[in-house]
Structures are given as structure tokens and as C-alpha cells.
Design an enzyme around this catalytic site. Structure first.
Site, mmCIF file in Angstrom:
data_model
loop_
_atom_site.group_PDB
_atom_site.id
_atom_site.type_symbol
_atom_site.label_atom_id
_atom_site.label_comp_id
_atom_site.label_asym_id
_atom_site.label_seq_id
_atom_site.Cartn_x
_atom_site.Cartn_y
_atom_site.Cartn_z
ATOM 1 N N GLN A 130 2.020 -6.116 -3.138
ATOM 2 C CA GLN A 130 2.441 -6.193 -1.725
ATOM 3 C C GLN A 130 3.755 -5.419 -1.538
ATOM 4 O O GLN A 130 4.003 -4.490 -2.276
ATOM 5 C CB GLN A 130 2.585 -7.658 -1.263
ATOM 6 N N ASP A 189 0.809 -1.226 0.000
ATOM 7 C CA ASP A 189 0.000 0.000 0.000
ATOM 8 C C ASP A 189 0.838 1.270 0.000
ATOM 9 O O ASP A 189 0.430 2.303 0.525
ATOM 10 C CB ASP A 189 -0.968 0.023 1.208
ATOM 11 N N GLY A 248 -4.461 -4.286 -3.825
ATOM 12 C CA GLY A 248 -5.426 -3.231 -4.144
ATOM 13 C C GLY A 248 -4.623 -2.015 -4.543
ATOM 14 O O GLY A 248 -3.987 -1.395 -3.694
ATOM 15 N N HIS A 249 -4.583 -1.719 -5.823
ATOM 16 C CA HIS A 249 -3.764 -0.619 -6.338
ATOM 17 C C HIS A 249 -4.686 0.491 -6.816
ATOM 18 O O HIS A 249 -5.491 0.286 -7.722
ATOM 19 C CB HIS A 249 -2.853 -1.113 -7.469
ATOM 20 N N LYS A 284 1.930 2.080 -5.143
ATOM 21 C CA LYS A 284 2.458 1.505 -6.389
ATOM 22 C C LYS A 284 1.539 1.807 -7.567
ATOM 23 O O LYS A 284 2.001 2.116 -8.672
ATOM 24 C CB LYS A 284 2.617 -0.024 -6.225
HETATM 25 P P1 GDP Z 1 -0.662 0.332 -3.583
HETATM 26 O O1 GDP Z 1 -1.271 -0.932 -3.095
HETATM 27 O O2 GDP Z 1 0.805 0.390 -3.326
HETATM 28 O O3 GDP Z 1 -0.983 0.627 -5.029
HETATM 29 O O4 GDP Z 1 -1.309 1.497 -2.717
HETATM 30 P P2 GDP Z 1 -2.875 1.663 -2.345
HETATM 31 O O5 GDP Z 1 -3.593 2.113 -3.552
HETATM 32 O O6 GDP Z 1 -3.390 0.459 -1.648
HETATM 33 O O7 GDP Z 1 -2.796 2.776 -1.233
HETATM 34 C C1 GDP Z 1 -2.241 4.031 -1.488
HETATM 35 C C2 GDP Z 1 -3.324 5.083 -1.212
HETATM 36 O O8 GDP Z 1 -2.715 6.353 -1.121
HETATM 37 C C3 GDP Z 1 -4.331 5.201 -2.348
HETATM 38 O O9 GDP Z 1 -5.573 5.560 -1.810
HETATM 39 C C4 GDP Z 1 -3.767 6.325 -3.207
HETATM 40 O O10 GDP Z 1 -4.754 7.002 -3.963
HETATM 41 C C5 GDP Z 1 -3.193 7.222 -2.155
HETATM 42 N N1 GDP Z 1 -2.032 8.013 -2.544
HETATM 43 C C6 GDP Z 1 -1.025 7.686 -3.406
HETATM 44 N N2 GDP Z 1 -0.083 8.643 -3.418
HETATM 45 C C7 GDP Z 1 -0.487 9.584 -2.538
HETATM 46 C C8 GDP Z 1 0.079 10.805 -2.063
HETATM 47 O O11 GDP Z 1 1.172 11.193 -2.437
HETATM 48 N N3 GDP Z 1 -0.619 11.499 -1.123
HETATM 49 C C9 GDP Z 1 -1.822 11.082 -0.649
HETATM 50 N N4 GDP Z 1 -2.433 11.817 0.267
HETATM 51 N N5 GDP Z 1 -2.387 9.931 -1.068
HETATM 52 C C10 GDP Z 1 -1.718 9.189 -1.987
HETATM 53 P P1 IMO Z 2 -0.867 -4.208 -2.227
HETATM 54 O O1 IMO Z 2 -0.411 -4.794 -3.531
HETATM 55 C C1 IMO Z 2 -0.938 -4.550 2.127
HETATM 56 C C2 IMO Z 2 -1.159 -8.596 3.779
HETATM 57 C C3 IMO Z 2 -2.419 -9.010 4.521
HETATM 58 C C4 IMO Z 2 -1.817 -9.957 5.550
HETATM 59 C C5 IMO Z 2 -0.709 -10.651 4.767
HETATM 60 C C6 IMO Z 2 -1.112 -12.009 4.203
HETATM 61 O O2 IMO Z 2 -2.134 -3.455 -2.324
HETATM 62 O O3 IMO Z 2 0.230 -3.431 -1.589
HETATM 63 P P2 IMO Z 2 -2.648 -12.724 2.164
HETATM 64 O O4 IMO Z 2 -4.105 -12.491 1.887
HETATM 65 O O5 IMO Z 2 -1.738 -12.180 1.101
HETATM 66 O O6 IMO Z 2 -2.330 -14.151 2.482
HETATM 67 O O7 IMO Z 2 -2.352 -11.904 3.517
HETATM 68 O O8 IMO Z 2 -0.386 -9.780 3.691
HETATM 69 N N1 IMO Z 2 -1.368 -8.093 2.397
HETATM 70 C C7 IMO Z 2 -1.255 -6.809 2.050
HETATM 71 N N2 IMO Z 2 -1.024 -5.710 2.804
HETATM 72 N N3 IMO Z 2 -1.040 -4.451 0.788
HETATM 73 C C8 IMO Z 2 -1.249 -5.539 0.017
HETATM 74 O O9 IMO Z 2 -1.215 -5.500 -1.322
HETATM 75 C C9 IMO Z 2 -1.405 -6.791 0.649
HETATM 76 N N4 IMO Z 2 -1.640 -8.041 0.204
HETATM 77 C C10 IMO Z 2 -1.599 -8.832 1.286
HETATM 78 O O10 IMO Z 2 -3.060 -7.919 5.116
HETATM 79 O O11 IMO Z 2 -1.198 -9.219 6.566
HETATM 80 MG MG MG Z 3 -2.834 -1.578 -1.849
#
Ligand code: GDP
Ligand code: IMO
Ligand code: MG
Length: 416
Positions: free
Chosen positions: A220, A14, A41-42, A17
Site C-alpha cells: 500500500q 501502486d 498487487g505488486h 514498489k
Molecule cells: P505496486 O503495487 O507499487 O507494486 O505497483 P503496481 O504493480 O500495482 O502498479 C504499478 C504498475 O506500473 C505496474 O503495472 C508496473 O508494471 C507498472 N510500472 C512500473 N514502473 C513503471 C514505469 O516506470 N513506467 C510505466 N509505464 N509503467 C511502470
Molecule cells: P499495493 O501494495 C492501492 C486500498 C483499497 C481501498 C483501501 C482499503 O498494490 O500498493 P483494504 O482492502 O486494504 O481494506 O482497502 O485501500 N488499497 C490499495 N490501493 N494499492 C494497494 O496495494 C492497496 N491495498 C489496499 O482500494 O481504497
Molecule cells: Mg499495486
């Protein structure tokens, strides 16, 4: 022959990416996922539109790029079909490896049942069947996307498997389907997905041979890696950059530039050690300002300060050429911000990542905070304390910062 550039999560996932892959994909011909599944979840934000992707690579908004789901990904056909519905036909723009293993319904039920059985020792998985599907692959009882070409045979193999292990399924309270129900489900998957299924390794090789620009999208993060993360509180795949070779059929020589995606602070969702977690007001404020709720499960993310010891380790193991420093704006409004520069273990100062992150105390350096980084798109417009913070991160981690993100939107980005 060109080389494939790579995006990898540096912390516990999270990091942002999705934003960076979407941004970079505008200049790439091919975007590939290489591990994980719909536990990812991207998020991509463009203007007032927000898109959350789980299995489809984050290049999908670039109409000129093709998207590949590599052999290292575990695919829930059901989740993929649902996710694809928002895009209309992706024929010619999405390719799925025939070697990628499937997550079937029983994997999801096993994941959830095992978590219950673990009780207080639960990993906090996403409940998406990731661990059981990779488990089936490794123990050689899994099924691959290419097997959807003969659903009669696949259904029979699965029924045989359910029969052999009936006692285990019964003990876990899991009801397995009968042949007709299973065959009908697999036929539906085949009808919807087979047109996308092919030898994606050959496709990536051809793209590189033709000097195409290829981007690899990690899911991840490094500290969730099955070997190098905080085991057993990890996911079940190789989340680090070298996982891309296995998950696509590339050699290490095919990998070009590696960008580590890192938050300006730190979060973790699920259980397991998190040395810099802040249980007080600061942690709550980070969660609130950063909207730190899981994109896949909606769970609140645990929040804390930037852990430079872990980032330095992650940068080394991934071979990062640079870092993209995300969510700097979330630190706006703090009087003081902190960076963990070492750990205290048994009274001693340790600056390298130990085998276990339990039973240690973070040692912090404190810096003056700032206001007004939100939305800034030029480095010179950043508050001076924010600039000093970025410099400190470069200095301690030994890796340069090539991009700073100051908001979720594509425009809220500083390229250095
Ligand atoms: P990922 O799994 O690495 O793709 O990240 P996620 O999408 O799960 O979580 C990142 C969250 O931060 C998302 O809701 C993005 O829209 C948000 N986000 C990304 N870059 C920034 C930033 O620079 N500032 C803020 N406030 N939010 C951001
Ligand atoms: P992105 O790509 C954050 C965490 C789960 C749990 C552990 C194992 O959005 O960064 P699983 O279901 O994979 O067996 O769970 O890994 N986890 C993540 N945490 N971002 C993710 O993906 C994750 N995918 C799995 O919360 O701790
Ligand atoms: Mg994510």
C-alpha cells in the site's frame, strides 16, 4: 551487524514498489513483507513476462534470496497456496511468521457485507478481508499461522466464536461452516503451509547478525496508513516505514536506508479524498497511458497530478533518504504538466498536509511537457523539460531522486 533497507509507498499505493523491490532484490539476501495482505498487487515485468504478486515478497525471482512474510502481514492461507503454485517448491526460500494472523473465509464475507452496509459511505476496499482480520487481531479474537499446528483446537475455537456471535453472523447473512468442513479446510492449509512456518523474527535477526543484506518491502502507501492516512478511507495496517519494526520484530535501530516509491503523477483506487484528481481529459490520458487498472481487483484507478505537499509529508514521516520516481514516461506527450505545490483552504495558502484533505483546492505550478522519456536508461538522454520536472520535485519535497523509472521493465531504469 547490518541494517535492513526499506522500500515504502509514498502515495495511495501502486507506485511501482514491485518493480523496484525485484530490481534491488538482485543484490539482497533476504526480502521481507511486513504488513498488508493480498490486497497488495505488486507487478514485476521481465522481458515479455509479467508477474503479479500479492503475498509472496517481490524477491522471489531472485533464486538466491530468501523471502519472509512477517508477523505484521495478514495471510489468507487459501490465497497464499494459490499464489505459491506458480513457483513449484519454495522450501528453503520462503518463510512465514508463526505470529502472522490468518484471514479466514468469514473475514472476507464480513468485509464484503460491511462494504454493502456502508452504502454511499463505502471505503472501496479490495474485499479481501483485510480490515476484519486486523480487527480480530486487535480485539484479540484472531488466529495466527502457528495455530495450524493443532487444527483440532483451532477448529473448535473458531466454532465457539461462531456460536457466541451467531446473531451477528445471521444479521449479516453470513453462513459459518460446521466443525468437519472447517477442520478439513484447516488441515489442508496445515499440510500445504506448515513446512514454511517458523519464528521469522529470529531469522531476520540472524540474517542481520551475519551481515546479510535484508530488504523490507512495504505494501500500500503512506496515505493509506491506518493512523497517518486519509482516515477512514485507508487500509487497516501501518503502511509507513515504522510499521516494518512492528511487522517483523525489528527495532528502529535495525532500519538502514529508506527509499520512497512515488509516481510522477498520482493515482488512487477506492474511495476517499484525492485533492489533485483530474476528472477531465488529462486524468483520462494519465489512466490510459499509465494502464491504471488495479493489479488486485482490476478496478480503474483515479488519476491526477503530482501532489508535492503530500509527498513532502510522506517523505518526512517515512524518513526517506531518497525517492524512486516511477512512470515518468507516462507524462510523455502532455503539452503542460502540473505539480501541486500548496493547497488553498478557506482562502488561505497552506503548504503542509492538513488533518483532512476534504474541502481544499490544489494550487498548481505548471511546466512545459516533453516527449521521448520512454525506455531511457541514462539521465543525460532525458528530455530537458523532464529533467527540470525531476529537479522541481526534489526541490519542493526536499528529498533527492535516486532512481527514475521510464517503463515497467527492469531495463527501463535510470540510476542516479
Ligand atoms: P505496486 O503495487 O507499487 O507494486 O505497483 P503496481 O504493480 O500495482 O502498479 C504499478 C504498475 O506500473 C505496474 O503495472 C508496473 O508494471 C507498472 N510500472 C512500473 N514502473 C513503471 C514505469 O516506470 N513506467 C510505466 N509505464 N509503467 C511502470
Ligand atoms: P499495493 O501494495 C492501492 C486500498 C483499497 C481501498 C483501501 C482499503 O498494490 O500498493 P483494504 O482492502 O486494504 O481494506 O482497502 O485501500 N488499497 C490499495 N490501493 N494499492 C494497494 O496495494 C492497496 N491495498 C489496499 O482500494 O481504497
Ligand atoms: Mg499495486
Amino acid at each position: 551487524m547490518s541494517k535492513a533497507d526499506l522500500i515504502v509507498g509514498i502515495q495511495w499505493g501502486d507506485e511501482g514498489k514491485g518493480k523496484i523491490v525485484d530490481l534491488m532484490a538482485q543484490d539482497y539476501d533476504v526480502v521481507c513483507r511486513y504488513q498488508g495482505g493480498h490486497n497488495a498487487g505488486h507487478t514485476i515485468v521481465v522481458g515479455d513476462k509479467t508477474l503479479a504478486l500479492h503475498l509472496i515478497p517481490s524477491g522471489v525471482l531472485n533464486a538466491n534470496a530468501i523471502n519472509i512474510i512477517g508477523n505484521g502481514v495478514v495471510i489468507s492461507p487459501e490465497a497464499l497456496i494459490e499464489e505459491m503454485q506458480q513457483f513449484g517448491s519454495l522450501k528453503g526460500r520462503l518463510f512465514i511468521s508463526d505470529k502472522a494472523h490468518m484471514i479466514l473465509k468469514h473475514h472476507i464475507l464480513i468485509d464484503q457485507a460491511r462494504e454493502k452496509l456502508r452504502g454511499a459511505k463505502a471505503i472501496g476496499t479490495t474485499g479481501r478481508g483485510i480490515g476484519p482480520a486486523y480487527g480480530s487481531k486487535i480485539e484479540r479474537s484472531g488466529h495466527r499461522m502457528g495455530e495450524l499446528r493443532d487444527t483440532e483446537k483451532l477448529a473448535q475455537n473458531l466454532i465457539d466464536y461462531f456460536t457466541t456471535y451467531r446473531a451477528i453472523f445471521e444479521a449479516m447473512g453470513i453462513k459459518t461452516p460446521g466443525f468437519d468442513e472447517l477442520k478439513a479446510e484447516l488441515d489442508m492449509y496445515a499440510k500445504e503451509l506448515l513446512i514454511y512456518v517458523e519464528d521469522t523474527t529470529a531469522l531476520v535477526w540472524k540474517s542481520l547478525d551475519e551481515q546479510k543484506k535484508v530488504l523490507l518491502e512495504g505494501a500500500q502507501g503512506t496515505l493509506l496508513d491506518i493512523d497517518h492516512g486519509t482516515y477512514p478511507f485507508v487500509t487497516s495496517s501501518s503502511t509507513i516505514s515504522s510499521g516494518a519494526c512492528i511487522g517483523l520484530g525489528l527495532s528502529p535501530k535495525d532500519i538502514g536506508n529508506v527509499t520512497g516509491i512515488v509516481k510522477a503523477y498520482c493515482t488512487r483506487v477506492g474511495n476517499g479524498p484525492f485533492p489533485t484528481e483530474d476528472f477531465e481529459e488529462d486524468g483520462k490520458k494519465l489512466g490510459k497511458n499509465g494502464h491504471e487498472f488495479g493489479t488486485t481487483t482490476g478496478r480503474p484507478r483515479r488519476c491526477g497530478w503530482f501532489d508535492a505537499v503530500a509527498v513532502k509529508y510522506a517523505s518526512r514521516i517515512n524518513g526517506c533518504d531518497q525517492l524512486s520516481l516511477m512512470k515518468l514516461d507516462v507524462l510523455d506527450g502532455f503539452d503542460k504538466v502540473k505539480i501541486c505545490t500548496a493547497y488553498e483552504i478557506d482562502g488561505k495558502r497552506v503548504e503542509t498536509l492538513p488533518q483532512s484533505l476534504e474541502n481544499l483546492k490544489p494550487i498548481y505550478e505548471e511546466f512545459d511537457g516533453w516527449n521521448g522519456s520512454k525506455g531511457v536508461d541514462k539521465y543525460e538522454d532525458l528530455p530537458s523539460n523532464a529533467k527540470a520536472y525531476v529537479k522541481k520535485i526534489e526541490e519542493i519535497t526536499g528529498t533527492k531522486v535516486g532512481l527514475i523509472s521510464t517503463g515497467p521493465d527492469r531495463k527501463e531504469t535510470i540510476i542516479l
